[in-house]
Design a protein around this motif. Sequence first.
Motif: not given
Length: 209
Positions: A111-115, A86-99, A129-133
């Motif tokens: 509860g994560f906000a995800v990019r 809750i209130g945390c952010t996550a970055l997902v890095v994967d070249d397979e869009r569906e995954v 450009s941003a901070v990720f947990d």
Amino acid sequence: MIADNGPGVPAEIRNRIFDPFFTTKAQGAGTGIGLAFSLGVVQSHNGRLALLDRADGAHFRLLLPVEACTSSDSVEGVAAHSVAGIGCTALVVDDEREVGETMAELLQAEGFAVRIVEDGAGAKAALMSAVFDVIFCDLRMPNTDGPALFDWACQASPGIAERFVFVTGDTLGGAAARFLERAGRPVVEKPFSRDSIRRALSSLADVPR
């Protein structure tokens, strides 16, 4: 039941279609983890996914259990599993869009906000450009792979590097195994599940934010 109107699944490969990395597509056209990933997700919910013996297309039966619970149990369960995100952010890095999108959905459920970005170059831009947990990063990618991105993060900010979780669907070769040992970061294997995501998140509980 889930079905299509294609040619169906040939008898000689019916017992292999759920095997990770098995594909009938040409090299470079498919990864062979789609059905294995789907089966893993279903089984993580105590369900079953089976190919039916039909000649008029590919037919699958999906069974998921329905469990009764009280409203208080439901609220407590959501709170217990979501509080870390809750209130945390996550970055997902994967070249397979569906995954990447499936990973994002599981993290959003916590509860994560995800990019989502699809390669290491995009990840660098996002991290500058941003901070990720937490950063869930595929090991093998074009335009800066996971190890190169991690080494860059170590130079840019050790605090960022401490938030990495690596995601892999490969049978690890010597170089990859040595890198993961050197990095000392949590690893999630494809096909991943909500439980494996939670275990990775719990391993980061003491990382400063």
